[in-house]
Motif scaffolding. Structure first.
Motif, PDB file in Angstrom:
ATOM      1  N   TYR A   1       0.804  -1.242  -0.064  1.00 38.47           N
ATOM      2  CA  TYR A   1      -0.153  -0.078   0.007  1.00 38.47           C
ATOM      3  C   TYR A   1       0.965   1.378  -0.071  1.00 38.47           C
ATOM      4  O   TYR A   1       0.666   2.095  -0.709  1.00 38.47           O
ATOM      5  N   ILE A   2       1.841   1.301   0.963  1.00 34.09           N
ATOM      6  CA  ILE A   2       2.798   2.570   1.125  1.00 34.09           C
ATOM      7  C   ILE A   2       3.611   2.773  -0.402  1.00 34.09           C
ATOM      8  O   ILE A   2       3.465   4.026  -0.676  1.00 34.09           O
ATOM      9  N   ASN A   3       4.000   1.658  -0.860  1.00 37.13           N
ATOM     10  CA  ASN A   3       4.807   1.655  -2.198  1.00 37.13           C
ATOM     11  C   ASN A   3       3.949   2.305  -3.264  1.00 37.13           C
ATOM     12  O   ASN A   3       4.585   2.726  -4.190  1.00 37.13           O
ATOM     13  N   HIS A   4       2.555   1.736  -3.343  1.00 35.11           N
ATOM     14  CA  HIS A   4       1.709   2.317  -4.220  1.00 35.11           C
ATOM     15  C   HIS A   4       1.518   3.789  -3.991  1.00 35.11           C
ATOM     16  O   HIS A   4       1.623   4.512  -5.216  1.00 35.11           O
ATOM     17  N   MET A   5       1.604   4.296  -3.001  1.00 39.43           N
ATOM     18  CA  MET A   5       1.408   5.957  -2.706  1.00 39.43           C
ATOM     19  C   MET A   5       2.831   6.440  -3.396  1.00 39.43           C
ATOM     20  O   MET A   5       2.605   7.766  -3.939  1.00 39.43           O
ATOM     21  N   LYS A   6       3.903   5.764  -2.836  1.00 42.43           N
ATOM     22  CA  LYS A   6       5.100   6.260  -3.088  1.00 42.43           C
ATOM     23  C   LYS A   6       5.459   6.541  -4.796  1.00 42.43           C
ATOM     24  O   LYS A   6       6.288   7.024  -5.197  1.00 42.43           O
ATOM     25  N   SER A   7       4.571   5.620  -5.393  1.00 36.97           N
ATOM     26  CA  SER A   7       4.807   5.446  -6.856  1.00 36.97           C
ATOM     27  C   SER A   7       3.687   6.243  -7.835  1.00 36.97           C
ATOM     28  O   SER A   7       3.974   6.281  -8.725  1.00 36.97           O
ATOM     29  N   SER A   8       2.904   7.020  -7.050  1.00 36.85           N
ATOM     30  CA  SER A   8       1.754   7.445  -7.722  1.00 36.85           C
ATOM     31  C   SER A   8       1.968   8.913  -7.721  1.00 36.85           C
ATOM     32  O   SER A   8       2.425   9.803  -6.848  1.00 36.85           O
ATOM     33  N   ARG A   9       1.397   9.595  -8.863  1.00 36.09           N
ATOM     34  CA  ARG A   9       1.502  11.005  -8.911  1.00 36.09           C
ATOM     35  C   ARG A   9       0.178  11.640  -7.875  1.00 36.09           C
ATOM     36  O   ARG A   9       0.655  12.545  -7.353  1.00 36.09           O
ATOM     37  N   PHE A  10      -0.904  11.041  -7.962  1.00 35.96           N
ATOM     38  CA  PHE A  10      -2.094  11.822  -7.281  1.00 35.96           C
ATOM     39  C   PHE A  10      -2.580  10.777  -6.635  1.00 35.96           C
ATOM     40  O   PHE A  10      -2.410   9.190  -6.882  1.00 35.96           O
ATOM     41  N   CYS A  11      -2.820  10.845  -5.037  1.00 35.94           N
ATOM     42  CA  CYS A  11      -3.422   9.727  -4.194  1.00 35.94           C
ATOM     43  C   CYS A  11      -4.753  10.131  -3.887  1.00 35.94           C
ATOM     44  O   CYS A  11      -5.014  11.352  -3.467  1.00 35.94           O
ATOM     45  N   LEU A  12      -5.757   9.615  -4.277  1.00 32.70           N
ATOM     46  CA  LEU A  12      -7.325   9.873  -4.098  1.00 32.70           C
ATOM     47  C   LEU A  12      -7.579   9.800  -2.624  1.00 32.70           C
ATOM     48  O   LEU A  12      -7.420   8.847  -2.135  1.00 32.70           O
ATOM     49  N   CYS A  13      -8.207  10.724  -2.399  1.00 34.27           N
ATOM     50  CA  CYS A  13      -8.634  10.794  -0.939  1.00 34.27           C
ATOM     51  C   CYS A  13     -10.262  10.995  -0.710  1.00 34.27           C
ATOM     52  O   CYS A  13     -10.597  11.914  -0.478  1.00 34.27           O
ATOM     53  N   PRO A  14     -11.091  10.053  -1.029  1.00 31.53           N
ATOM     54  CA  PRO A  14     -12.491  10.187  -0.988  1.00 31.53           C
ATOM     55  C   PRO A  14     -12.815   9.921   0.364  1.00 31.53           C
ATOM     56  O   PRO A  14     -12.555   9.430   1.330  1.00 31.53           O
ATOM     57  N   MET A  15     -14.156  10.801   0.627  1.00 32.21           N
ATOM     58  CA  MET A  15     -14.882  10.528   1.963  1.00 32.21           C
ATOM     59  C   MET A  15     -15.247   9.165   2.091  1.00 32.21           C
ATOM     60  O   MET A  15     -15.434   8.464   1.174  1.00 32.21           O
ATOM     61  N   GLY A  16     -15.270   8.511   3.303  1.00 33.69           N
ATOM     62  CA  GLY A  16     -16.046   7.532   3.769  1.00 33.69           C
ATOM     63  C   GLY A  16     -17.250   7.794   4.358  1.00 33.69           C
ATOM     64  O   GLY A  16     -18.200   8.409   3.679  1.00 33.69           O
ATOM     65  N   TYR A  17     -17.726   7.259   5.503  1.00 31.29           N
ATOM     66  CA  TYR A  17     -18.919   7.384   6.265  1.00 31.29           C
ATOM     67  C   TYR A  17     -18.910   8.992   6.566  1.00 31.29           C
ATOM     68  O   TYR A  17     -19.983   9.662   6.619  1.00 31.29           O
TER      69      TYR A  17
END
Length: 516
Positions: free
Chosen positions: A396-412
Motif C-alpha cells: 500500500y505504501i509503495n503504491h502511494m510512493k509510486s503514484s502522482r496523485f493519491c485519491l482521498c475520497p470521503m468514507g462515512y
C-alpha cells in the motif's frame, strides 16, 4: 640712583608674579577642558551619538507605499489589513514630536517609516515594549495580538516558511510569533481516566492523543494560574469516550453527548472561567468521527467553544468555519516511530497516475470503484481493500510512493487519513468530499499543493488529472514536500510542526472572534 634701582626691582618681581599667574591659568584651563570633555563623553552616548551607533539596528517597520499588502482573508469578523500608509508599530507610544521619528539609513523616500525614539540603551528599548505586552491581562493581550496581525509587516518569503503554501505568509508569521510570545493555556486536570488524560497514540484517531500528550507535557504554553490563561483546554479523548460508553450496534450516541455535557456543567460550576465567556475561550481536540456529535447536548459547548475536529463537515451545522479547526487525521502505526516511511519517489519514477485502496464506506467510494475499479484502466489503480496478489508485488505504501496523485475520497464522514498519508509519501492529494474543510484552512492555501474534485465529477476524474500540465504538477508536488514539516509529530515538538500548527489554529481562530 637708589630710587631707580628699587623701581626696577619691583617691576622685575611683578613680571615674575604675572608670569607665574599666567602659567597657573593655562594649567587650570587645560584641566577644565579635560573635565568638560569627559562630561560630554559621558552624556552624548545617551543622546545623539546613540542614533548613529544604533542606526543599523532594525528599529522600524518600513512599508513601501508602492507595494500592496497581500491580504489573507482572516476569518470573520476580523477585517482586512489597512493600506500600507496606515501600517504602524502597535506598541503603546505617545507624546512624540516629529523629531522623535527617524528614517533608517538607506531607506527610500517613498517609504512610510514609523519608529520609536531611542532614549537610553538598546536593552531598555527592546525590553520595555515587550514587558508591557506581557503584563497585559488576557483579553487586552488578545486585542493587541489582533491589531498586530492586521498590521503584519509585509514579507514575501522566509527561511523557515514557504510562501506559496500560505494564504498570507505575513499574517501567519506574525500570528505565530505572537503565539510564541504571549499564549498561555490552562489545562483542566479534572476528569477521570481513561476518558480524560489518557491519550490514544496509535491508529487513525491518534491526532487527538498526540496533541493531548504534548499539551499536558508542555511548559512553554501551559500555565498553572488560570487567571493568566488566554485559552482553556478540555483534555478529553473522543476515542476513549466511544470505547467506554458506546453500546455496539445500538446506534445511540446520546450517552456520549450527555457525559460530555455533564462534564462541562461541572467545570462551569467549579470554576468561573466558562461562564465568563460562555465557553468561547475553551477548546477541545477530537478526531473520532463522532467528535462533533458528542458536543450536541450542551448548547454553549456546541455553539461557542473552539472545536478541533477531524470530521470538519460544514453541512451538519456543528463545525463552523473560522471558529472551529480542521484537525488532520494522522494514522500512526508505531508510536515510538511516528515518522517512519516518510518520503517518496521522484516524479520520473511515479508511473501510476492515481491510486486508492480502502474499505467501501459511504456513497462516494463505491461510485469511485464503479467507474475506475477492477483495473479498468492501467493508469488508475482503484481498489477496495488492496487484493493480496497486488499487495505481494507492491505494498500500500509503495503504491502511494509510486503514484502522482493519491485519491482521498470521503468514507462515512468527510475526513480521511489518506490526506496526511499522501503528504508523508510526497503524493499530491486529490480530495473528493464536497463539504470538507481541509486542515488549517484558515492559513494554508490548499490549491497550491492539492487537487479538489467534486463528487459528481468522478466519471471525469482521469481527464481532470491528465489536464494538469507537467509544470503545474511539479509545482504541486514540490509544495507537498515543503508542506510535510507542518504535518509531522515529534516526541519533543519543534517549531512549525503539527503540534504547533494545531495550537496556532486554535489561537488564530480565537483571536478572529475578538471584537476590538
Amino acid at each position: 640712583m637708589m630710587a631707580g634701582s628699587s623701581i626696577l626691582r619691583r617691576r622685575s618681581r611683578m613680571t615674575k608674579i604675572v608670569c607665574v599667574n599666567w602659567q597657573k591659568f593655562i594649567s587650570i584651563s587645560i584641566l577644565a577642558a579635560t573635565a568638560m570633555a569627559l562630561i560630554i563623553a559621558w552624556i552624548v552616548p545617551y543622546s545623539s551619538i546613540a542614533l548613529f551607533i544604533y542606526s543599523s539596528v532594525p528599529l522600524f517597520y518600513t512599508v513601501d507605499q508602492s507595494d500592496a499588502v497581500a491580504a489573507m482573508p482572516l476569518p470573520s469578523p476580523l477585517p482586512p489589513p489597512p493600506p500600507p500608509s496606515q501600517t504602524a508599530f502597535a506598541a503603546p507610544v505617545q507624546n512624540y514630536s516629529s523629531s522623535s521619528f527617524h528614517r533608517p539609513r538607506g531607506s527610500a523616500n517613498s517609504s512610510a517609516v514609523v519608529g520609536i525614539r531611542i532614549e537610553r540603551s538598546k536593552s531598555s528599548r527592546d525590553s520595555r515594549p515587550q514587558s508591557l505586552v506581557l503584563s497585559l491581562p488576557p483579553d487586552k493581550a488578545l486585542a493587541y495580538a489582533k491589531s498586530e496581525i492586521e498590521r503584519a509587516p509585509r514579507i514575501s518569503d522566509d527561511a523557515d516558511l514557504h510562501a506559496p503554501l500560505f494564504r498570507n505568509i505575513s499574517a501567519f508569521k506574525r500570528s505565530y510569533e505572537l503565539m510564541e510570545q504571549l499564549l498561555k493555556v490552562y489545562v483542566y486536570r479534572d476528569g477521570k481516566r481513561p476518558i480524560f488524560h489518557t491519550p490514544p497514540l496509535r491508529g487513525i484517531y491518534a491526532s487527538e492523543g498526540w496533541f493531548m500528550k504534548l499539551m499536558e507535557e508542555n511548559k512553554q504554553f501551559t500555565v498553572r494560574d488560570p487567571n493568566k490563561a488566554h485559552l482553556f483546554y478540555l483534555a478529553y479523548s473522543s476515542r476513549r469516550l466511544q470505547e467506554a460508553l458506546y453500546v455496539p450496534d445500538s446506534h445511540n450516541l446520546r450517552p456520549l453527548s450527555f457525559f460530555l455535557r455533564d462534564y462541562v456543567v461541572w467545570i462551569a460550576s467549579k470554576y468561573p472561567f466558562w461562564n465568563r465567556t460562555r465557553g468561547s475561550d475553551h477548546f477541545l481536540v477530537a478526531c473520532h468521527d463522532w467528535g462533533p456529535y458528542e458536543t450536541t447536548a450542551h448548547d454553549e459547548l456546541r455553539r461557542n467553544s473552539i472545536k478541533a475536529l477531524c470530521n470538519a463537515d460544514t453541512s451538519e451545522g456543528i463545525f463552523v468555519r473560522g471558529r472551529d479547526v480542521s484537525l488532520p487525521e494522522t494514522s500512526i502505526r508505531v508510536p515510538k516511530r511516528p515518522l517512519r516511511n516518510l518520503g517518496g519517489k521522484p516524479v520520473s519514477q511515479r508511473f501510476i497516475l492515481a491510486f486508492f485502496a480502502g474499505q467501501m464506506h459511504g456513497p462516494v467510494r463505491p461510485n469511485l470503484l464503479k467507474y475506475w475499479g477492477e483495473e479498468k484502466d492501467p493508469d488508475m489503480r482503484v481498489y477496495g481493500p488492496l487484493p493480496p496478489k497486488v499487495s505481494r508485488s507492491m505494498s500500500y505504501i509503495n503504491h502511494m510512493k509510486s503514484s502522482r496523485f493519491c485519491l482521498c475520497p470521503m468514507g462515512y464522514e468527510v475526513n480521511s487519513p489518506r490526506i496526511v498519508e499522501a503528504i508523508y509519501y510526497e503524493c499530491v492529494p486529490v480530495i473528493i468530499a464536497d463539504n470538507f474543510v481541509p486542515p488549517f484552512d484558515e492559513v494554508l492555501d490548499w490549491s497550491s499543493f492539492s487537487v479538489t474534485v467534486a463528487e459528481r465529477d468522478i466519471p471525469q476524474l482521469k481527464s481532470s488529472l491528465q489536464s494538469i500540465s507537467l509544470r503545474r504538477y511539479i509545482f504541486l508536488q514540490n509544495n507537498v514536500k515543503r508542506l510535510q514539516k507542518h504535518f509531522l509529530w515529534h516526541a519533543k515538538p519543534v517549531k512549525y510542526d503539527l503540534f504547533h500548527m494545531i495550537l496556532h489554529s486554535v489561537w488564530f481562530n480565537r483571536i478572529s472572534q475578538i471584537k476590538v
